[in-house]
Enzyme design. Structure first.
Site, PDB file in Angstrom:
ATOM      1  CE1 TYR A 117      -2.035 -11.725 160.744  1.00 58.25           C
ATOM      2  CE2 TYR A 117      -2.713 -10.677 162.798  1.00 58.25           C
ATOM      3  CZ  TYR A 117      -3.028 -11.355 161.640  1.00 58.25           C
ATOM      4  OH  TYR A 117      -4.327 -11.683 161.369  1.00 58.25           O
ATOM      5  CG  ASP A 169      -6.686  -9.662 152.433  1.00 64.24           C
ATOM      6  OD1 ASP A 169      -7.855 -10.073 152.416  1.00 64.24           O
ATOM      7  OD2 ASP A 169      -6.371  -8.494 152.742  1.00 64.24           O
TER       8      ASP A 169
END
Lengths: 252, 252
Positions: free
Chosen positions: A111, A53
Site C-alpha cells: 500500500y 473502502d
C-alpha cells in the site's frame, strides 16, 4: 473449455463507494461486473484480491473469474476499456491455473499513502492526497516506521468491530519518504487488517504532534488496544499499489 | 486610506463554471467575491487578469481590487484560505500602485496544455489532462510550434463569433515536450484570443494524424480563416500558468 482469468485494474476511488458490490451505490465491482458479463456473454462470479473502502484508490487491483468464453485476454482488456468509465481502467489480463483465487492465492500486498504536506491545500490534489498543514519530520517518523517491521499482532491497528480472529501479520517493508511537498508512506506485508494502513498513518501523524512518543509503537503493538494507536487517516490518501502472487511468467 | 491589492489564486477548473461571475452557476469569482467582502468588510470591485472557461485550470490567476480595509496582505491570504473551498486557493497578496489594473497592466501570460499520451486512460488524471491515445511525434510537432513564434494575426486561431477587432498577438515562447506519458504544450505571449491556445493544440493534434501538413502553420496564419486550423482541444488540459506584470519587488 472453462478458463480461469486474472484481471488487473486501476481505479480512482473518489468515484466509487468502495470496491464491493452494493445495492444502491456505484462501486468498482458493481460497475465492472455487468461490463465483463456483456463481453464474455455469461454470468460470472468475481473473486477480488481484497476490499477497498469508499474513496480508497488502486494503482493495482486484481480479480479472478472462471469463464467459458474463448476471448483472447488482450482483447478482453480493450473491450472493457471501451465500456468502462474513465475512473476505472483495465490494465492486464492473463490465464491462470484453475485453482487460482485472487484472494486466497494472494501472498501479500503493498500500500501507498500520499500526504500533501504544505501550509496551503493544492486544488489539483483534491481526493488524491491527504492534506497535512504542519511540518513533518520525515526522518524521525521513518525511524518509527521500522518498529512495524516483522511479525506482530496488529489488533491495536485494526478498526474496532472487525471480527477477524487472527490478527497476526508480517510486515516486510515500511517507510516514510519526502519528495518536495509530497510525503509517501509505503508498507508491504502478507496481509492487512481492516483500516490497518490508515491507522498506522494516523499514528505517525499523531506522533508528529508529539502526542505519541517516537518509540511507542512496540508498546502499542504489545498492548493490542485500538485506543492506544492514532486516529484513522482519511481514505483519500490510500492506494493499493501492488498485489503479489506466485505465478509462472505469462506465456507471451 | 484606500489601497490597491493584487491577489494571486490557484484553482482546479473542474469545480467551476469558469472564472467570471454568473447568476446560476458556481464560478471562481462568484465564490471568491463574497469571501473577500466578508474579510475586508465592504463591497469591492474585482478586476481579473483574464477570463477562463469552464473546466480550464489556473496555476496562477491574478486579480486586483481597491479596499479601505487595513488588513495585512499575508493575513488576507490566510483568512481567505480558511473560507474558500479546496478547489480554490489564495497564494499571495501585495499592495500595488493605485493605477494598477490586473487586466490592463498585464504584459503577457503563459499557458500550459497537458496531454496524457497513452493507449489507456489514467483514472487519476480525470479532468486534469486531455487524453490522447495515439502516438505523438513530439520532436516533429515541436518544430511546427516554432512557426507560432513572433508577431502574427491569429484570426485563424480565434473562436468564431469573438468580436475582438485587433487579432495581432506576439508569441515569445512556444514548445511541445514529453516527460513519459505526459506531453506538455507551453506558450507565452503578450495576449491571447478566445480559445487561441486550445485551437493551437487542436491544430497540432490534427497535424499528428497527418491531416494538416507539418509546415502548414504559416499559411494558416496568413489566410486568417478559422476553418483552416484544427478543432478546439478540450478545456481539461488547459492551465493558465503565469501572468506577467512590471511591478517593483515587494517590500518584504
Amino acid at each position: 473449455m472453462d478458463r480461469n482469468l486474472l484481471l488487473t485494474l486501476r481505479y480512482n476511488g473518489a468515484y466509487f463507494h468502495g470496491s464491493a458490490v452494493q445495492k444502491n451505490a456505484v462501486t468498482v465491482c458493481g460497475t465492472l461486473q455487468p461490463a465483463l458479463e456483456r463481453i464474455v456473454g455469461e454470468k460470472i462470479l468475481i473473486k477480488c484480491c481484497s476490499r477497498t473502502d469508499a474513496g480508497v484508490h488502486a494503482e493495482m487491483f486484481c480479480l479472478s473469474f472462471h469463464t467459458k468464453s474463448s476471448i483472447e485476454p488482450q482483447r478482453l482488456v480493450l473491450a472493457l476499456n471501451n465500456s468502462l468509465p474513465e475512473a476505472l481502467a483495465a490494465y492486464a489480463c492473463r490465464e491462470v491455473p484453475p485453482g487460482f483465487h485472487a484472494r486466497y492465492s494472494c501472498l501479500g500486498k503493498r500500500y501507498l499513502y500520499k500526504i500533501h504536506n504544505s501550509p496551503v491545500k493544492n486544488p489539483f490534489l483534491i481526493d488524491l492526497c491527504c492534506h497535512h498543514r504542519y511540518p513533518l519530520d520525515v526522518e524521525r517518523l521513518n525511524r518509527a516506521c521500522q518498529d512495524f517491521l516483522g511479525r506482530h499482532d496488529f489488533s491495536a491497528f485494526c478498526a474496532s468491530g472487525s471480527d477477524v480472529a487472527d490478527r497476526v501479520r508480517t510486515i516486510t517493508d515500511c517507510s516514510l519518504r519526502r519528495e518536495g511537498e509530497l510525503v509517501s508512506f509505503e508498507v508491504a506485508g502478507d496481509g492487512f487488517l481492516y483500516n490497518m494502513v490508515r491507522i498506522m498513518v494516523g499514528t505517525l501523524l499523531k506522533m508528529s504532534y508529539g502526542r505519541i512518543a517516537p518509540d511507542a509503537i512496540p508498546e502499542i503493538l504489545r498492548a493490542r488496544e485500538r485506543k492506544n494507536a492514532g486516529p484513522t487517516a482519511p481514505a483519500a490518501g490510500l492506494y493499493l499499489k501492488e498485489v503479489y502472487y506466485d505465478l509462472p511468467d505469462p506465456e507471451n
